[in-house]
Enzyme design. Structure first.
Site, PDB file in Angstrom:
ATOM      1  N   MET A   1      -3.002  45.265  56.863  1.00  0.00           N
ATOM      2  CA  MET A   1      -3.001  44.072  57.689  1.00  0.00           C
ATOM      3  C   MET A   1      -3.496  44.444  59.073  1.00  0.00           C
ATOM      4  O   MET A   1      -3.221  45.520  59.567  1.00  0.00           O
ATOM      5  CB  MET A   1      -1.595  43.489  57.749  1.00  0.00           C
ATOM      6  CG  MET A   1      -0.549  44.424  58.285  1.00  0.00           C
ATOM      7  SD  MET A   1       1.128  43.866  57.958  1.00  0.00           S
ATOM      8  CE  MET A   1       1.205  44.140  56.196  1.00  0.00           C
TER       9      MET A   1
ATOM     10  N   LYS B   1      -8.117  50.310  63.619  1.00  0.00           N
ATOM     11  CA  LYS B   1      -7.376  49.235  62.981  1.00  0.00           C
ATOM     12  C   LYS B   1      -6.321  48.755  63.965  1.00  0.00           C
ATOM     13  O   LYS B   1      -5.464  49.538  64.398  1.00  0.00           O
ATOM     14  CB  LYS B   1      -6.722  49.730  61.682  1.00  0.00           C
ATOM     15  CG  LYS B   1      -6.091  48.620  60.852  1.00  0.00           C
ATOM     16  CD  LYS B   1      -5.657  49.158  59.498  1.00  0.00           C
ATOM     17  CE  LYS B   1      -5.143  48.051  58.597  1.00  0.00           C
ATOM     18  NZ  LYS B   1      -4.752  48.560  57.260  1.00  0.00           N
TER      19      LYS B   1
ATOM     20  N   ASP C   1      -1.448  49.909  45.986  1.00  0.00           N
ATOM     21  CA  ASP C   1      -2.397  48.805  46.160  1.00  0.00           C
ATOM     22  C   ASP C   1      -3.825  49.277  45.903  1.00  0.00           C
ATOM     23  O   ASP C   1      -4.750  48.960  46.657  1.00  0.00           O
ATOM     24  CB  ASP C   1      -2.273  48.207  47.558  1.00  0.00           C
ATOM     25  CG  ASP C   1      -2.927  46.830  47.678  1.00  0.00           C
ATOM     26  OD1 ASP C   1      -3.103  46.163  46.628  1.00  0.00           O
ATOM     27  OD2 ASP C   1      -3.262  46.429  48.805  1.00  0.00           O
TER      28      ASP C   1
END
Length: 299
Positions: free
Chosen positions: A1, A19, A113
């Site tokens: 995210m 990020k 993931d």
């Protein structure tokens, strides 16, 4: 995210990726801890097929992870561009993916993931696995509540759908789904709703990938289906074992010929959300980093 930026380090004159977790998200304790954990986990591992973390810092409640910049495309984008990836090329790419995940498993880290959107391929054909945001360290604190599902549903194992703890077998299942999509151009299961998809994952067996691309070698077909077995105990014992099952391949001339055909009309269901942030600059005080363009929104 968060949002990923391409940036230039003004002192080292090095191109990096940053990020960022803005204060609007970092105010949520769970999101903030997950972001910090991503940096912590990736900083513990150094492997040629895993994106390296270079730094982590916070400025005015905005959190930043500085990592190596990878010039290339995701596997997801490659599949969209090609329609499917020929088996012989899949083998070369998957060998690197499995090496990176096997290394992480050796460090006690479960990715949780794995999907084409989290695998980058640079211009030299080198694979870089990214986004350990929901990874779990074996024996460590689990920030996810019991029974809460994590990961992208298309690549979830039956036990993940049921809310059971993730294990090495969970990653092996996701690798099987990823390879299925690479070599066929589509995911093995599809439904109109998330609930229906989860029900299918738990109850239905995948269709043979040969139904979508008949020139897949028999051993590759068997390895994919074994990796996607409903019960974890029926899958491979390790990622390395999965990879070895794919190395004894005799690819047919027909496969090589058909790899040149226009296959971009195949149905694909994976979605990569890209936000272009043009002409956007951000100077991070004291960090010596100048963001020169925004790249990708990572969900």
């Amino acid at each position: 995210m968060g949002v990923i930026y391409k940036a230039a380090h003004s002192t080292l004159q090095q191109i990096v990726a940053i990020k960022a977790l803005p204060s609007s998200l970092s105010a949520n304790p769970e999101i903030r801890e997950r972001f910090i954990r991503e940096a912590t986990i990736q900083a513990k591992i150094s492997h040629p097929n895993i994106v390296n973390i270079l730094n982590f810092f916070e400025v005015n409640d905005n959190y930043y992870i500085v990592m190596e910049y990878v010039e290339g495309e995701t596997l997801e984008a490659m599949i969209k561009r090609l329609g499917l990836i020929p088996p012989e090329r899949c083998l070369l790419l998957f060998e690197q993916i499995s090496a990176g995940i096997e290394y992480a498993h050796g460090k006690g880290i479960i990715h949780r993931d794995i999907k084409p959107g989290n695998v980058m391929v640079n211009s030299q054909g080198t694979v870089k696995i990214m986004d350990f945001g929901i990874a779990k360290i074996a024996g460590g604190l689990n920030l996810t509540k019991v029974g809460v599902k994590v990961g992208t549903v298309w690549y979830m194992s039956p036990e993940q759908v049921k809310g059971h703890p993730a294990t090495v077998a969970t990653d092996i299942y996701a690798l099987g789904v990823t390879l299925f999509e690479m070599v066929t151009g589509r995911v093995p299961f599809y439904a109109d709703s998330e609930y229906s998809l989860m029900k299918i994952i738990v109850e239905s067996h995948p269709t043979s990938p040969k139904m979508f691309y008949p020139y897949i070698p028999d051993s590759m077909e068997k390895a994919i289906l074994k990796a996607m077995a409903k019960s974890p105990v029926d899958r491979f014992n390790s990622v390395k074992e999965f990879a070895v099952a794919l190395t004894e391949q005799d690819y047919s001339p027909e496969s090589e010929k058909l790899s040149e055909l226009p296959l971009n009309k195949l149905k694909k269901f994976s979605v990569l959300e890209i936000i272009t942030l043009s002409n956007r600059q951000l100077l991070l005080g004291g960090a010596g980093l100048l963001i020169i363009c925004g790249l990708v929104f990572v969900s």
